[in-house]
Design a protein around this motif. Structure first.
Motif, PDB file in Angstrom:
ATOM      1  N   ILE A  28       4.013  27.778   3.183  1.00 18.49           N
ATOM      2  CA  ILE A  28       2.482  28.040   2.040  1.00 18.49           C
ATOM      3  C   ILE A  28       1.638  29.153   2.241  1.00 18.49           C
ATOM      4  O   ILE A  28       2.245  29.757   4.184  1.00 18.49           O
ATOM      5  N   GLY A  29       1.545  29.399   1.473  1.00 16.70           N
ATOM      6  CA  GLY A  29       0.358  30.281   1.376  1.00 16.70           C
ATOM      7  C   GLY A  29      -0.391  30.765   0.274  1.00 16.70           C
ATOM      8  O   GLY A  29      -0.505  29.924  -0.562  1.00 16.70           O
ATOM      9  N   PHE A  30      -1.368  31.381   0.625  1.00 20.54           N
ATOM     10  CA  PHE A  30      -3.072  31.911  -0.495  1.00 20.54           C
ATOM     11  C   PHE A  30      -1.873  32.349  -1.334  1.00 20.54           C
ATOM     12  O   PHE A  30      -1.243  33.192  -1.564  1.00 20.54           O
ATOM     13  N   GLN A  31      -2.266  31.949  -2.670  1.00 22.49           N
ATOM     14  CA  GLN A  31      -1.674  32.845  -4.058  1.00 22.49           C
ATOM     15  C   GLN A  31      -2.882  33.307  -4.956  1.00 22.49           C
ATOM     16  O   GLN A  31      -3.542  32.817  -4.816  1.00 22.49           O
ATOM     17  N   LYS A  32      -2.797  33.981  -5.676  1.00 18.10           N
ATOM     18  CA  LYS A  32      -3.449  34.004  -7.351  1.00 18.10           C
ATOM     19  C   LYS A  32      -5.034  34.817  -6.342  1.00 18.10           C
ATOM     20  O   LYS A  32      -5.230  34.543  -5.000  1.00 18.10           O
ATOM     21  N   ARG A  33      -5.919  34.986  -6.975  1.00 15.77           N
ATOM     22  CA  ARG A  33      -7.062  35.121  -6.119  1.00 15.77           C
ATOM     23  C   ARG A  33      -8.933  34.957  -8.086  1.00 15.77           C
ATOM     24  O   ARG A  33      -8.557  34.366  -8.106  1.00 15.77           O
ATOM     25  N   GLY A  34      -9.327  34.783  -6.598  1.00 17.42           N
ATOM     26  CA  GLY A  34     -11.045  34.369  -7.443  1.00 17.42           C
ATOM     27  C   GLY A  34     -10.560  32.686  -8.138  1.00 17.42           C
ATOM     28  O   GLY A  34     -10.610  32.168  -6.883  1.00 17.42           O
ATOM     29  N   TYR A  35     -11.423  32.440  -9.334  1.00 13.15           N
ATOM     30  CA  TYR A  35     -11.419  30.904  -9.078  1.00 13.15           C
ATOM     31  C   TYR A  35     -10.093  30.377  -8.935  1.00 13.15           C
ATOM     32  O   TYR A  35      -9.510  29.320  -9.934  1.00 13.15           O
ATOM     33  N   LYS A  36      -8.740  31.295  -9.273  1.00 11.29           N
ATOM     34  CA  LYS A  36      -7.540  30.809  -9.884  1.00 11.29           C
ATOM     35  C   LYS A  36      -6.838  30.329  -8.507  1.00 11.29           C
ATOM     36  O   LYS A  36      -5.355  30.176  -7.989  1.00 11.29           O
ATOM     37  N   ARG A  37      -7.901  31.090  -7.337  1.00  8.34           N
ATOM     38  CA  ARG A  37      -6.684  31.369  -5.602  1.00  8.34           C
ATOM     39  C   ARG A  37      -6.513  29.625  -5.230  1.00  8.34           C
ATOM     40  O   ARG A  37      -7.671  28.693  -5.817  1.00  8.34           O
ATOM     41  N   LYS A  38      -5.038  29.710  -4.776  1.00  4.02           N
ATOM     42  CA  LYS A  38      -4.404  28.178  -4.830  1.00  4.02           C
ATOM     43  C   LYS A  38      -3.439  28.341  -3.256  1.00  4.02           C
ATOM     44  O   LYS A  38      -3.535  29.529  -2.860  1.00  4.02           O
ATOM     45  N   ILE A  39      -3.169  26.953  -2.943  1.00  6.88           N
ATOM     46  CA  ILE A  39      -2.484  26.794  -1.877  1.00  6.88           C
ATOM     47  C   ILE A  39      -1.078  26.769  -2.683  1.00  6.88           C
ATOM     48  O   ILE A  39      -1.174  25.943  -3.275  1.00  6.88           O
ATOM     49  N   SER A  40      -0.103  27.221  -2.465  1.00  2.00           N
ATOM     50  CA  SER A  40       0.984  27.242  -2.254  1.00  2.00           C
ATOM     51  C   SER A  40       2.352  27.863  -1.989  1.00  2.00           C
ATOM     52  O   SER A  40       2.058  28.555  -1.455  1.00  2.00           O
ATOM     53  N   THR A  41       3.692  27.323  -2.223  1.00  3.53           N
ATOM     54  CA  THR A  41       4.608  28.072  -1.706  1.00  3.53           C
ATOM     55  C   THR A  41       5.292  29.214  -2.816  1.00  3.53           C
ATOM     56  O   THR A  41       4.334  29.394  -3.667  1.00  3.53           O
ATOM     57  N   PRO A  42       6.200  29.717  -2.005  1.00  4.91           N
ATOM     58  CA  PRO A  42       6.584  30.953  -3.219  1.00  4.91           C
ATOM     59  C   PRO A  42       6.948  30.865  -4.343  1.00  4.91           C
ATOM     60  O   PRO A  42       7.871  29.680  -4.726  1.00  4.91           O
ATOM     61  N   PHE A  43       7.140  31.377  -5.876  1.00  5.72           N
ATOM     62  CA  PHE A  43       7.055  30.588  -6.909  1.00  5.72           C
ATOM     63  C   PHE A  43       6.572  29.221  -7.264  1.00  5.72           C
ATOM     64  O   PHE A  43       7.176  28.723  -8.184  1.00  5.72           O
ATOM     65  N   ASP A  44       6.396  28.693  -6.411  1.00  2.00           N
ATOM     66  CA  ASP A  44       6.140  27.097  -7.100  1.00  2.00           C
ATOM     67  C   ASP A  44       6.343  26.817  -7.304  1.00  2.00           C
ATOM     68  O   ASP A  44       6.476  25.961  -8.138  1.00  2.00           O
ATOM     69  N   ILE A  45       8.061  26.644  -6.338  1.00  3.91           N
ATOM     70  CA  ILE A  45       8.465  26.196  -6.018  1.00  3.91           C
ATOM     71  C   ILE A  45       9.021  25.154  -4.845  1.00  3.91           C
ATOM     72  O   ILE A  45       8.187  25.479  -3.783  1.00  3.91           O
ATOM     73  N   ARG A  46       9.637  24.090  -4.729  1.00  2.25           N
ATOM     74  CA  ARG A  46      10.428  23.722  -3.620  1.00  2.25           C
ATOM     75  C   ARG A  46      10.354  24.987  -2.037  1.00  2.25           C
ATOM     76  O   ARG A  46      11.536  25.318  -2.709  1.00  2.25           O
ATOM     77  N   SER A  47      10.021  25.159  -1.072  1.00  2.00           N
ATOM     78  CA  SER A  47      10.264  25.912  -0.115  1.00  2.00           C
ATOM     79  C   SER A  47      11.289  25.326   0.448  1.00  2.00           C
ATOM     80  O   SER A  47      11.914  24.474   0.889  1.00  2.00           O
ATOM     81  N   GLU A  48      12.572  26.473   0.741  1.00  2.00           N
ATOM     82  CA  GLU A  48      13.136  25.731   1.403  1.00  2.00           C
ATOM     83  C   GLU A  48      12.973  26.069   3.234  1.00  2.00           C
ATOM     84  O   GLU A  48      13.512  26.005   3.860  1.00  2.00           O
ATOM     85  N   GLU A  49      11.718  26.838   3.547  1.00  2.00           N
ATOM     86  CA  GLU A  49      10.761  27.222   4.456  1.00  2.00           C
ATOM     87  C   GLU A  49      10.257  25.786   5.262  1.00  2.00           C
ATOM     88  O   GLU A  49      10.764  25.653   6.394  1.00  2.00           O
ATOM     89  N   CYS A  50      10.066  24.865   4.329  1.00  2.00           N
ATOM     90  CA  CYS A  50       9.653  24.125   4.338  1.00  2.00           C
ATOM     91  C   CYS A  50      10.549  22.963   5.007  1.00  2.00           C
ATOM     92  O   CYS A  50      11.724  21.967   4.628  1.00  2.00           O
TER      93      CYS A  50
END
Ligand code: SF4
Ligand code: SF4
Ligand code: FES
Ligand code: FES
Lengths: 236, 149
Positions: free
Chosen positions: A142-164
């Motif tokens: 997981i990592g930070f994505q987007k910026r400003g008021y849209k900033r959020k924590i998510s997996t790449p492409f917002d799909i289930r991560s294979e690395e998790c």
């Protein structure tokens, strides 16, 4: 060894320490939220602010990220520090009033009202989960994505991560994932129940009888102090 | 865009993580967007987490994770353009193309975006298509402007 001036006293500290580490060593309590001993410092929550420098040139700095340097003057409990800290707690409360960690901080530091719009978000962007995943769980999912008021924590492409690896480390460390206890007014922005509640067993015993060893913090057996005071005053 | 081409770009930047933004920009310029497989490939080659690459790719407005049209329409909604009726202009473009702000037409001809001030307020309301500036826009000029492409 270098010398810094900590709350007016000259103390020796190890080079390479942060101000926070130096304060810890000398037993000065500084509240933190986005800091965790096992993770790299991030400096996101600004709860650990201290004042550095003297006089009118003094400025606020986050102690968890600021390295000590020779002759540095640090004040940990000035009016400015305490007021700013309360403001940070108030802001975080308005973002995520459902977090137990933040409600506890509010009670501890006497934040009793929220003047901002309540947003009820699930995340305060402290980045603990990202660092936990990356540095301790070897997940990097997981990592930070987007910026400003849209900033959020998510997996790449917002799909289930294979690395998790579904280890749950991110949830374990998240301050917003710990839901607040359900006191008498669970829907309010500030709970403050720890300040206003009284365990009922104290009416009958000299000591707390809580077998949860949690001094009525769950809020099931407690009554509001204010109520009691009200009845007392009406009787007299 | 194939992986050989990505390899070339990566080599040009010495396979360095610090050049990630430049690398992504080059890919974006060539492929017109950042395809998922390519982002995964870049992450693997540079030895950094994909989540880190995505952090950059979603941070900057210059990057797009969705395919973009051949022409990008930027409608200014900054204060100066706004008070002179930029919203009406935007609505007209939306109606003409049948897409919303941020979308791409089905034939991949246009992508519609909004920006907040392009620094040419005197020309407002302003629309920029690729690198051509259309100043003093109004609703009646929109169809003619779109016909140029
Ligand atoms: S559960 Fe997945 S995302 Fe969370 S810390 Fe573990 S590996 Fe990372
Ligand atoms: S999900 Fe939780 S741990 Fe992660 S940034 Fe948000 S509040 Fe912090
Ligand atoms: S603990 Fe230092 S900024 Fe959060
Ligand atoms: S407001 Fe549109 S160019 Fe400045």
């Amino acid at each position: 060894m270098i010398t810094i001036r900590l709350n007016g006293a000259d103390v020796k500290v190890e080079e390479g320490w942060t101000i926070l580490e130096a304060c810890k060593f000398y037993g000065i309590a500084i509240p933190t939220l986005c800091y965790n001993e096992g993770l790299s410092p991030y400096g996101g929550c600004r709860l650990c602010l201290v004042e550095i420098g003297e006089g009118h040139r003094a400025k606020l700095a986050s102690s968890c990220t600021y390295p000590v340097e020779e002759g540095l003057a640090v004040h940990t409990d000035t009016k400015r520090v305490i007021e700013t800290r309360k403001m940070m707690i108030e802001l975080m409360l308005s973002i995520s009033p459902n977090s137990k960690v933040i409600q506890d901080l509010a009670s501890k530091f006497g934040v009793t009202k929220v003047r901002f719009k309540i947003r009820n978000e699930e995340c305060i962007l402290c980045g603990l989960c990202v660092r936990m995943c990356r540095e301790q769980m070897d997940g990097k999912a997981i990592g930070f994505q987007k910026r400003g008021y849209k900033r959020k924590i998510s997996t790449p492409f917002d799909i289930r991560s294979e690395e998790c690896r579904l280890c749950g480390g991110c949830i374990y460390i998240c301050p917003a994932c710990q839901l607040r206890c359900q006191g008498p007014e669970a829907d309010t922005a500030v709970c403050n129940a720890c300040l206003t509640m009284d365990p009922t067993c104290l009416d009958h015993y000299d000591e707390l009888q809580c077998w949860m060893y949690d001094a009525g913090r769950c809020g099931t057996c407690v009554r509001e102090k204010i109520e009691k005071e009200k009845t007392v005053s009406s009787k007299s | 865009m194939d992986f050989d081409r990505v390899d070339k770009i990566l080599k040009a930047y010495g396979m360095k993580e610090t050049h990630l933004v430049s690398i992504l920009l080059d890919i974006q310029t060539e492929a017109n967007f950042l395809p998922r497989e390519i982002l995964s490939y870049v992450a693997k080659k540079l030895g950094i987490p994909l989540s880190q690459v995505c952090r950059f790719a979603t941070f900057y407005k210059a990057f797009s994770l969705k395919p973009r049209g051949r022409h990008v329409i930027k409608t200014c909604l900054g204060t100066a353009c706004h008070v002179r009726g930029a919203v009406k202009v935007l609505q007209t473009i939306e109606r003409e193309l049948g897409i919303r702000d941020g979308d791409t037409t089905r034939d991949f001809k246009f992508t519609l975006e909004t920006v907040n001030c392009l620094g040419a307020c005197a020309l407002g309301p302003l629309v920029v298509i690729d690198n051509d500036y259309y100043g003093q826009m109004n609703t009646t000029k929109v169809p003619k402007m779109l016909k140029d492409y």
